[in-house]
Each structure stands twice: as C-alpha cells, then as structure tokens.
Design a protein around this motif. Structure first.
Motif, PDB file in Angstrom:
ATOM      1  N   LEU A 130      43.179 -16.603  20.117  1.00 42.21           N
ATOM      2  CA  LEU A 130      42.026 -17.511  20.123  1.00 42.21           C
ATOM      3  C   LEU A 130      40.792 -16.837  20.723  1.00 42.21           C
ATOM      4  O   LEU A 130      39.691 -16.922  20.163  1.00 42.21           O
ATOM      5  CB  LEU A 130      42.377 -18.777  20.902  1.00 42.21           C
ATOM      6  N   VAL A 131      40.974 -16.144  21.842  1.00 42.86           N
ATOM      7  CA  VAL A 131      39.843 -15.469  22.480  1.00 42.86           C
ATOM      8  C   VAL A 131      39.344 -14.316  21.611  1.00 42.86           C
ATOM      9  O   VAL A 131      38.129 -14.091  21.479  1.00 42.86           O
ATOM     10  CB  VAL A 131      40.245 -14.972  23.883  1.00 42.86           C
ATOM     11  N   ALA A 132      40.266 -13.567  20.988  1.00 43.89           N
ATOM     12  CA  ALA A 132      39.855 -12.469  20.108  1.00 43.89           C
ATOM     13  C   ALA A 132      39.086 -12.985  18.900  1.00 43.89           C
ATOM     14  O   ALA A 132      38.128 -12.342  18.436  1.00 43.89           O
ATOM     15  CB  ALA A 132      41.080 -11.680  19.662  1.00 43.89           C
ATOM     16  N   THR A 133      39.461 -14.153  18.389  1.00 36.32           N
ATOM     17  CA  THR A 133      38.723 -14.743  17.266  1.00 36.32           C
ATOM     18  C   THR A 133      37.322 -15.157  17.685  1.00 36.32           C
ATOM     19  O   THR A 133      36.356 -14.978  16.929  1.00 36.32           O
ATOM     20  CB  THR A 133      39.500 -15.944  16.713  1.00 36.32           C
ATOM     21  N   LEU A 134      37.184 -15.704  18.898  1.00 36.82           N
ATOM     22  CA  LEU A 134      35.857 -16.089  19.384  1.00 36.82           C
ATOM     23  C   LEU A 134      34.958 -14.882  19.607  1.00 36.82           C
ATOM     24  O   LEU A 134      33.743 -14.951  19.408  1.00 36.82           O
ATOM     25  CB  LEU A 134      35.988 -16.898  20.680  1.00 36.82           C
ATOM     26  N   PRO A 153      40.734 -12.708  11.950  1.00 34.99           N
ATOM     27  CA  PRO A 153      41.476 -11.450  11.715  1.00 34.99           C
ATOM     28  C   PRO A 153      41.297 -10.883  10.324  1.00 34.99           C
ATOM     29  O   PRO A 153      41.386  -9.679  10.139  1.00 34.99           O
ATOM     30  CB  PRO A 153      42.935 -11.861  11.975  1.00 34.99           C
ATOM     31  N   GLU A 154      41.067 -11.723   9.328  1.00 34.99           N
ATOM     32  CA  GLU A 154      40.873 -11.257   7.960  1.00 34.99           C
ATOM     33  C   GLU A 154      39.415 -11.453   7.563  1.00 34.99           C
ATOM     34  O   GLU A 154      38.889 -12.562   7.654  1.00 34.99           O
ATOM     35  CB  GLU A 154      41.774 -12.026   6.984  1.00 34.99           C
ATOM     36  N   GLY A 155      38.762 -10.367   7.140  1.00 35.79           N
ATOM     37  CA  GLY A 155      37.386 -10.433   6.701  1.00 35.79           C
ATOM     38  C   GLY A 155      37.274 -10.408   5.191  1.00 35.79           C
ATOM     39  O   GLY A 155      38.267 -10.522   4.459  1.00 35.79           O
ATOM     40  N   THR A 156      36.059 -10.232   4.711  1.00 34.77           N
ATOM     41  CA  THR A 156      35.817 -10.215   3.271  1.00 34.77           C
ATOM     42  C   THR A 156      36.431  -8.975   2.622  1.00 34.77           C
ATOM     43  O   THR A 156      36.957  -9.031   1.509  1.00 34.77           O
ATOM     44  CB  THR A 156      34.311 -10.256   2.988  1.00 34.77           C
ATOM     45  N   ALA A 181      37.774  -4.870  14.392  1.00 35.19           N
ATOM     46  CA  ALA A 181      37.271  -5.291  15.706  1.00 35.19           C
ATOM     47  C   ALA A 181      38.175  -6.352  16.316  1.00 35.19           C
ATOM     48  O   ALA A 181      38.419  -6.357  17.531  1.00 35.19           O
ATOM     49  CB  ALA A 181      35.840  -5.811  15.574  1.00 35.19           C
ATOM     50  N   TYR A 182      38.712  -7.234  15.483  1.00 34.72           N
ATOM     51  CA  TYR A 182      39.642  -8.254  15.982  1.00 34.72           C
ATOM     52  C   TYR A 182      40.924  -7.597  16.498  1.00 34.72           C
ATOM     53  O   TYR A 182      41.446  -7.984  17.553  1.00 34.72           O
ATOM     54  CB  TYR A 182      39.963  -9.250  14.870  1.00 34.72           C
ATOM     55  N   LEU A 183      41.447  -6.615  15.764  1.00 34.14           N
ATOM     56  CA  LEU A 183      42.667  -5.936  16.194  1.00 34.14           C
ATOM     57  C   LEU A 183      42.473  -5.213  17.521  1.00 34.14           C
ATOM     58  O   LEU A 183      43.323  -5.279  18.418  1.00 34.14           O
ATOM     59  CB  LEU A 183      43.117  -4.956  15.116  1.00 34.14           C
ATOM     60  N   LEU A 203      45.180  -4.242   3.571  1.00 33.73           N
ATOM     61  CA  LEU A 203      44.694  -2.978   3.030  1.00 33.73           C
ATOM     62  C   LEU A 203      45.755  -2.289   2.191  1.00 33.73           C
ATOM     63  O   LEU A 203      45.467  -1.714   1.141  1.00 33.73           O
ATOM     64  CB  LEU A 203      44.250  -2.076   4.185  1.00 33.73           C
ATOM     65  N   ALA A 204      47.001  -2.361   2.612  1.00 31.89           N
ATOM     66  CA  ALA A 204      48.082  -1.750   1.837  1.00 31.89           C
ATOM     67  C   ALA A 204      48.254  -2.450   0.499  1.00 31.89           C
ATOM     68  O   ALA A 204      48.477  -1.808  -0.529  1.00 31.89           O
ATOM     69  CB  ALA A 204      49.386  -1.802   2.636  1.00 31.89           C
ATOM     70  N   ALA A 205      48.140  -3.790   0.472  1.00 38.27           N
ATOM     71  CA  ALA A 205      48.262  -4.518  -0.791  1.00 38.27           C
ATOM     72  C   ALA A 205      47.117  -4.164  -1.741  1.00 38.27           C
ATOM     73  O   ALA A 205      47.323  -4.008  -2.956  1.00 38.27           O
ATOM     74  CB  ALA A 205      48.284  -6.020  -0.519  1.00 38.27           C
ATOM     75  N   ALA A 206      45.906  -4.022  -1.198  1.00 40.68           N
ATOM     76  CA  ALA A 206      44.768  -3.639  -2.041  1.00 40.68           C
ATOM     77  C   ALA A 206      44.965  -2.242  -2.621  1.00 40.68           C
ATOM     78  O   ALA A 206      44.670  -1.998  -3.807  1.00 40.68           O
ATOM     79  CB  ALA A 206      43.477  -3.710  -1.235  1.00 40.68           C
ATOM     80  N   ASN A 207      45.474  -1.312  -1.818  1.00 42.27           N
ATOM     81  CA  ASN A 207      45.723   0.044  -2.326  1.00 42.27           C
ATOM     82  C   ASN A 207      46.783   0.034  -3.427  1.00 42.27           C
ATOM     83  O   ASN A 207      46.675   0.752  -4.422  1.00 42.27           O
ATOM     84  CB  ASN A 207      46.160   0.958  -1.182  1.00 42.27           C
ATOM     85  N   ARG A 208      47.822  -0.787  -3.251  1.00 39.30           N
ATOM     86  CA  ARG A 208      48.838  -0.867  -4.293  1.00 39.30           C
ATOM     87  C   ARG A 208      48.271  -1.440  -5.589  1.00 39.30           C
ATOM     88  O   ARG A 208      48.611  -0.994  -6.683  1.00 39.30           O
ATOM     89  CB  ARG A 208      50.010  -1.719  -3.798  1.00 39.30           C
TER      90      ARG A 208
END
Length: 293
Positions: A169-173, A178-181, A187-189, A246-251
């Motif tokens: 929750l704090v990392a999201t604020l 966690p997932e961007g466009t 940065a969230y990780l 990212l791995a799914a997009a590469n596949r």
C-alpha cells in the motif's frame, strides 16, 4: 564416467549437511531459522522491557544516578548486560546444534561450514540486539513496565504479521501501481523492496538464508561448473520470474516474428516460374481461368 564426476555430488552433499540443519523443516516443526526468528524477539523484549522503568518502580534509579555515573553509561551497561545474557543463551544453543549434528550425522563440519555457522551466530545475536534496543527504548519512554512490554510487542507484531500488508500500500502511494502502461513499474519494485528491508525480520531472514544457501550453492558449483550459456539461461529465468508481464510481452513478440518468418519462407522466390501461377491462384480461389496452365 570419470571417478571425480561420480564423487562430486556426494561430496557436495556432505559439505552442506551442517548448513542444511539450519533450514531443514519437518512437520509440524518449523526450520531452525524460522524458530529463532520467532523466539528471539520475544526473549529480547522479555529481557529489556523493564530494564529502566523497573529501577524507577523499585525506587533504586535515583540511588544509582546519585553515584558518579553518566546516564548514557547506565543505558549502555543495561544494554550490554542484556545482550551478553542473550549471547550466552544463543551460544549454548549453537553448540547444542553442532553437537546434535555430530551425533546424528556422524561426521565433523569442515572449516567453511564452521565459519558460516559462526557468521549465522553473529547475525542472530545482532538480530536479538535490535529487539533488545527497542525494548530498552520503550522502557525509557514509558514508566509502567506493562505499557513498555505491550508497546514493544506491538512493534514486533507490526513487523512480523502486518508489514507485508502495509508495504504494497505504501509503495503504491509513493511510486504508483505495480503495473504500468508499458509493463511492470520498476520504481514500485524498488520502493517495495526498500520498505520490506526496514523490517528486522526481513533482514534477518535474508542474511540467515543467504549464509546457509551460499555454502550449499558453492558446494554445487564446486561439483559442476555451469557454462556461460547455462548462467545466461538462469539469469533469464530469474528475470522472467521477477517481471512476468515483460516476459509475456517478449514471448508474444517472438511468436509474431516466428509467424512472419514462416509466411515469408512460404512465398515463392521472384525467379520461380510458378510465381505467376501462384498469383493467379491467390486471385482466383476457385481455380485458374481458362488458358492458364
């Protein structure tokens, strides 16, 4: 097969037996590291929660401070006394673990295992010192020993049970979802990992498992040396686990490239005499018009 290759896995297992005693769990008992991570904060809080306010309740604090003793010397002496008591108990438990390992396994630990187990002992004492300092702090802040004990236990419960819920929750604020466009939010990780490592429990678990697993990994690497191709595949697999989007997009991109390559290989070459026939057949799906052979 050479003799050295056959004996390498056995020697690797023999070198890591004592380190596996720290991480081995058997139902319903947890592993030795998990048990220490749960019990040490409770023992440290029990030692230090009334170190200062207990003296105030017994009316002996004024007599002690009437002597030529500085307040910081009193606090440091209380802390070192509690840490020494905790270290003696942990040293006895450490020696008992080594003795049981010698009795059950029937072989002595080598030098590397002893150094790593000694490092585990030092890390455990430092972990207990952190919670002892927290208990001593609340013993100075609150005059009632019960209030100091409840406050220290509340901090321990926050880090032991609820910190994994508060961190996302704090990392999201701070850094966004966690997932961007364009995939995972790096940065969230990073923010989530930094917030996780504020907890003493997380740091102790990482250090203890790192000490125990490093010796096992070195034993395996001594038996079989992986080539650069295998190391690259392991690194790629770790990246795929860390960034699944990212791995799914590469596949998906690789599948599109493979489909396009197959289509290009299926087309006739420009010098092929069947190009005209293929074009006519593609233009007339029900067969070539009369006059075309």
């Amino acid at each position: 097969m050479p003799r050295s290759c056959r004996s390498a896995p056995a020697s690797a297992k023999a070198r890591s037996l004592f380190l596996r005693l720290l991480t081995m769990a058997q139902e319903p008992l947890p592993s030795f590291i998990a048990l220490l991570g749960f019990l040490i904060p409770l023992v440290a809080i029990a030692i230090g929660f009334d170190a200062i306010n207990g003296e105030f309740s017994r009316r002996t604090l004024s007599r002690v401070l009437a002597q030529p003793i500085y307040r910081d010397a009193l606090l440091l002496g209380k802390f070192l006394a509690g840490l020494l008591a905790l270290a003696i108990g942990l040293l006895s438990l450490w020696l008992l673990t080594i003795g049981l390992g010698l009795l059950l396994l029937g072989l002595p630990p080598n030098t590397e295992e002893m150094i790593r187990m000694l490092g585990f002992l030092v890390a455990t004492i430092a972990y207990g010192g952190v919670w002892l300092a927290v208990a001593l702090l609340f013993s100075v802040v609150f005059r009632a020993p019960a209030t100091a004990a409840l406050a220290a236990l509340g901090v321990w419960l926050l880090f032991a049970l609820f910190w994994s819920v508060v961190t996302p929750l704090v990392a999201t604020l701070i850094a966004g979802p966690p997932e961007g466009t364009f995939g995972p939010n790096l940065a969230y990780l990073q923010t989530s990992q930094t917030l996780d490592r504020i907890s003493p429990n997380t740091l102790y678990a990482e250090i203890a498992i790192g000490i125990a697993a490093a010796g096992d990994a070195r034993s395996r690497s001594g038996a079989v040396q992986p080539g650069p191709g295998r190391a690259a595949r392991r690194a790629a697999a770790g990246g795929a686990e860390l960034y699944p989007g990212l791995a799914a997009a590469n596949r998906a991109h690789r599948d599109d490239d493979r489909d396009l390559r197959d289509r290009l290989h299926g087309l006739p070459t420009p010098g092929d005499p069947g190009v005209a026939v293929a074009i006519v057949k593609r233009a007339a799906p029900f067969g070539p018009p009369p006059g075309v052979v």
